[in-house]
Design an enzyme around this catalytic site. Structure first.
Site, PDB file in Angstrom:
ATOM      1  N   CYS A  34       3.083   8.634  -3.898  1.00  0.00           N
ATOM      2  CA  CYS A  34       3.338   7.301  -4.639  1.00  0.00           C
ATOM      3  C   CYS A  34       4.814   7.618  -5.452  1.00  0.00           C
ATOM      4  CB  CYS A  34       2.321   6.086  -5.403  1.00  0.00           C
ATOM      5  SG  CYS A  34       1.120   5.295  -3.863  1.00  0.00           S
TER       6      CYS A  34
ATOM      7  N   ILE B  77       0.671  -1.631  -0.003  1.00  0.00           N
ATOM      8  CA  ILE B  77      -0.049   0.246  -0.020  1.00  0.00           C
ATOM      9  C   ILE B  77       0.829   0.736   0.372  1.00  0.00           C
ATOM     10  CG2 ILE B  77      -1.869   1.034   1.238  1.00  0.00           C
ATOM     11  CD1 ILE B  77      -2.442  -1.439   2.594  1.00  0.00           C
ATOM     12  N   CYS B  78       0.370   1.838  -0.873  1.00  0.00           N
ATOM     13  CA  CYS B  78       1.657   3.320  -0.476  1.00  0.00           C
ATOM     14  C   CYS B  78       0.308   4.515  -0.471  1.00  0.00           C
ATOM     15  CB  CYS B  78       1.546   3.803  -2.701  1.00  0.00           C
ATOM     16  SG  CYS B  78       2.670   5.184  -2.297  1.00  0.00           S
ATOM     17  N   LEU B  79       1.080   4.598   1.103  1.00  0.00           N
ATOM     18  CA  LEU B  79       0.679   5.487   1.654  1.00  0.00           C
ATOM     19  C   LEU B  79       1.631   7.432   1.805  1.00  0.00           C
ATOM     20  CD1 LEU B  79      -0.113   3.421   4.601  1.00  0.00           C
ATOM     21  CD2 LEU B  79      -1.544   4.383   3.864  1.00  0.00           C
TER      22      LEU B  79
END
Length: 183
Positions: A178, A94-96
């Site tokens: 991201c 997951i790109c946070l």
């Protein structure tokens, strides 16, 4: 090395979040000194494929990994259940983005992930997507079927019977950037 006291506090806060979630969040394994990761299950409606809203999952497993210098370095999260989302790499990472505060506990981190995966518009970032095809799909589908988003409404803070978010409102609402490729 991460403090055992911090790990215990994070585990307790995760359990409190799960207890306050009405069964929507389950802690499957908490972080410990021997295993610096947490496994969590989200039971919100989350898109499983581009056929959303017809294709949803209500059992999304996450693995949150803690780096050696946690909380001074941010945790990483991966989805173990296939999902369809602009901010999730095909590998499940997951790109946070880079917005992390050492004071943010894993409970707040899990709440942010739940809000992201259910397409809260303030968090989804299609301009810097981990999955470009999903980003194009999301923009197109959101224009065609705005009522389909968000896919669910995770309760956070006082509404969930849990302490109110401690980080600033601006950091909670800025979409993640991201990298072009997964690290």
């Amino acid at each position: 090395m991460t403090s055992p006291i911090r790990l215990q506090a994070d585990h307790e806060r995760l359990r409190a979040l799960a207890a306050a979630s009405g069964g929507m969040i389950a802690v499957l394994a908490g972080p410990t000194a021997a295993a610096p990761q947490a496994d969590v299950e989200l039971r919100y409606a989350i898109a499983r494929s581009e056929r959303y809203p017809a294709d949803v999952t209500r059992q999304t497993r996450l693995r949150i990994s803690l780096p050696e210098r946690y909380p001074f370095q941010p945790p990483t999260a991966a989805v173990l259940t296939p999902v369809w989302h602009p901010n999730v790499f095909p590998s499940g990472t997951i790109c946070l983005g880079t917005r992390w505060l050492a004071s943010e506990g894993l409970d707040l981190f899990v709440q942010r992930i739940a809000r992201l995966l259910t397409f809260e518009s303030l968090l989804v970032n299609t301009a810097s997507a981990a999955n470009r095809v999903a980003a194009e799909w999301y923009e197109r589908t959101r224009r065609q079927r705005p009522e389909a988003f968000p896919s669910d409404r995770p309760q956070s803070g006082a509404a969930a019977g849990h302490p109110v978010w401690s980080h600033t409102a601006s950091s909670a609402r800025v979409p993640a950037e991201c990298p072009a490729r997964e690290a």
